[in-house]
Design a protein around this motif. Structure first.
Motif, PDB file in Angstrom:
ATOM      1  N   ALA A  29       0.837  -1.207   0.000  1.00  0.00           N
ATOM      2  CA  ALA A  29       0.000   0.000   0.000  1.00  0.00           C
ATOM      3  C   ALA A  29       0.873   1.258   0.000  1.00  0.00           C
ATOM      4  O   ALA A  29       0.582   2.222  -0.722  1.00  0.00           O
ATOM      5  CB  ALA A  29      -0.932  -0.003   1.212  1.00  0.00           C
ATOM      6  N   ALA A  30       1.946   1.244   0.777  1.00  0.00           N
ATOM      7  CA  ALA A  30       2.848   2.399   0.796  1.00  0.00           C
ATOM      8  C   ALA A  30       3.551   2.548  -0.547  1.00  0.00           C
ATOM      9  O   ALA A  30       3.707   3.668  -1.062  1.00  0.00           O
ATOM     10  CB  ALA A  30       3.867   2.241   1.919  1.00  0.00           C
ATOM     11  N   TYR A  31       3.975   1.451  -1.131  1.00  0.00           N
ATOM     12  CA  TYR A  31       4.633   1.500  -2.446  1.00  0.00           C
ATOM     13  C   TYR A  31       3.670   2.033  -3.506  1.00  0.00           C
ATOM     14  O   TYR A  31       4.035   2.906  -4.299  1.00  0.00           O
ATOM     15  CB  TYR A  31       5.136   0.107  -2.832  1.00  0.00           C
ATOM     16  N   TRP A  32       2.449   1.527  -3.510  1.00  0.00           N
ATOM     17  CA  TRP A  32       1.470   1.996  -4.470  1.00  0.00           C
ATOM     18  C   TRP A  32       1.194   3.485  -4.274  1.00  0.00           C
ATOM     19  O   TRP A  32       1.096   4.243  -5.248  1.00  0.00           O
ATOM     20  CB  TRP A  32       0.170   1.194  -4.350  1.00  0.00           C
ATOM     21  N   SER A  33       1.091   3.919  -3.010  1.00  0.00           N
ATOM     22  CA  SER A  33       0.819   5.330  -2.737  1.00  0.00           C
ATOM     23  C   SER A  33       1.953   6.218  -3.237  1.00  0.00           C
ATOM     24  O   SER A  33       1.708   7.304  -3.765  1.00  0.00           O
ATOM     25  CB  SER A  33       0.641   5.557  -1.233  1.00  0.00           C
ATOM     26  N   ALA A  34       3.182   5.757  -3.085  1.00  0.00           N
ATOM     27  CA  ALA A  34       4.321   6.555  -3.536  1.00  0.00           C
ATOM     28  C   ALA A  34       4.421   6.568  -5.057  1.00  0.00           C
ATOM     29  O   ALA A  34       4.818   7.578  -5.645  1.00  0.00           O
ATOM     30  CB  ALA A  34       5.611   6.006  -2.930  1.00  0.00           C
ATOM     31  N   MET A  35       4.062   5.481  -5.698  1.00  0.00           N
ATOM     32  CA  MET A  35       4.195   5.400  -7.160  1.00  0.00           C
ATOM     33  C   MET A  35       2.987   6.000  -7.895  1.00  0.00           C
ATOM     34  O   MET A  35       3.153   6.727  -8.863  1.00  0.00           O
ATOM     35  CB  MET A  35       4.404   3.947  -7.592  1.00  0.00           C
ATOM     36  N   ALA A  36       1.787   5.693  -7.458  1.00  0.00           N
ATOM     37  CA  ALA A  36       0.589   6.166  -8.145  1.00  0.00           C
ATOM     38  C   ALA A  36       0.211   7.585  -7.729  1.00  0.00           C
ATOM     39  O   ALA A  36      -0.507   8.267  -8.457  1.00  0.00           O
ATOM     40  CB  ALA A  36      -0.579   5.224  -7.873  1.00  0.00           C
ATOM     41  N   ARG A  37       0.670   8.007  -6.584  1.00  0.00           N
ATOM     42  CA  ARG A  37       0.407   9.348  -6.038  1.00  0.00           C
ATOM     43  C   ARG A  37      -1.081   9.704  -6.073  1.00  0.00           C
ATOM     44  O   ARG A  37      -1.491  10.611  -6.795  1.00  0.00           O
ATOM     45  CB  ARG A  37       1.224  10.394  -6.762  1.00  0.00           C
ATOM     46  N   PRO A  38      -1.872   8.989  -5.288  1.00  0.00           N
ATOM     47  CA  PRO A  38      -3.294   9.340  -5.235  1.00  0.00           C
ATOM     48  C   PRO A  38      -3.510  10.686  -4.543  1.00  0.00           C
ATOM     49  O   PRO A  38      -4.565  11.291  -4.681  1.00  0.00           O
ATOM     50  CB  PRO A  38      -3.910   8.199  -4.422  1.00  0.00           C
ATOM     51  N   ALA A  39      -2.510  11.132  -3.817  1.00  0.00           N
ATOM     52  CA  ALA A  39      -2.557  12.436  -3.156  1.00  0.00           C
ATOM     53  C   ALA A  39      -1.250  13.163  -3.472  1.00  0.00           C
ATOM     54  O   ALA A  39      -0.275  12.555  -3.892  1.00  0.00           O
ATOM     55  CB  ALA A  39      -2.733  12.256  -1.658  1.00  0.00           C
ATOM     56  N   ARG A  40      -1.206  14.451  -3.216  1.00  0.00           N
ATOM     57  CA  ARG A  40      -0.019  15.249  -3.509  1.00  0.00           C
ATOM     58  C   ARG A  40       0.438  15.995  -2.253  1.00  0.00           C
ATOM     59  O   ARG A  40      -0.349  16.275  -1.364  1.00  0.00           O
ATOM     60  CB  ARG A  40      -0.304  16.286  -4.598  1.00  0.00           C
ATOM     61  N   GLY A  41       1.713  16.304  -2.194  1.00  0.00           N
ATOM     62  CA  GLY A  41       2.262  17.159  -1.149  1.00  0.00           C
ATOM     63  C   GLY A  41       2.156  16.563   0.240  1.00  0.00           C
ATOM     64  O   GLY A  41       2.480  15.396   0.475  1.00  0.00           O
ATOM     65  N   TRP A  42       1.676  17.413   1.155  1.00  0.00           N
ATOM     66  CA  TRP A  42       1.606  17.020   2.568  1.00  0.00           C
ATOM     67  C   TRP A  42       0.636  15.861   2.789  1.00  0.00           C
ATOM     68  O   TRP A  42       0.841  15.048   3.692  1.00  0.00           O
ATOM     69  CB  TRP A  42       1.193  18.213   3.435  1.00  0.00           C
ATOM     70  N   LEU A  43      -0.395  15.794   1.990  1.00  0.00           N
ATOM     71  CA  LEU A  43      -1.364  14.709   2.157  1.00  0.00           C
ATOM     72  C   LEU A  43      -0.718  13.357   1.866  1.00  0.00           C
ATOM     73  O   LEU A  43      -0.965  12.378   2.585  1.00  0.00           O
ATOM     74  CB  LEU A  43      -2.564  14.943   1.238  1.00  0.00           C
TER      75      LEU A  43
END
Length: 124
Positions: A29-43
């Motif tokens: 989940a962390a890898y996907w979040s970093a690669m797909a970037r469902p959010a930007r910046g501080w979020l």
């Protein structure tokens, strides 16, 4: 007595497999979040930090077995020591990198080369 040991072994195996599965899921989940970037910046940073804290809790519970023993004072002491060590390592690393960055950014390239040549004892 043999039956109790068999049940205990199965329970530990189930605990380790559950912890492994949850850790793997959180890592993906962390890898996907970093690669797909469902959010930007501080979020995005907050999302990754939340996943890291959840993974820490999973590892403490399933692999270090904190929370299963009958002595909460010992668990608190071990957790506090671990938190202090992690803080020292992270803060020290950031301090060293900031110091290196500051010193290298304020030195012109020719001065950097001269300093390295002098420190290494290289003669031209």
């Amino acid at each position: 007595m043999k039956r109790y040991a068999e049940i205990r072994r199965r329970s530990q195996t189930k605990s380790y497999l559950t912890g492994y599965g949850l850790s793997l899921l959180l890592t993906l989940a962390a890898y996907w979040s970093a690669m797909a970037r469902p959010a930007r910046g501080w979020l995005l940073l907050l999302l990754l930090a939340a996943l890291a804290v959840v993974q820490l809790a999973v590892q403490l519970r399933f692999f270090l077995h904190l929370g299963k023993k009958s002595s909460p004072q010992w668990n608190a002491l071990v957790f506090s020591f671990m938190a202090i060590v992690v803080f020292i390592l992270v803060a020290g690393s950031l301090w060293i990198m900031k110091n290196l960055n500051y010193n290298l950014m304020n030195m012109p390239p020719s001065a950097t080369e001269k300093t390295i040549i002098k420190d290494e004892g290289i003669s031209r």
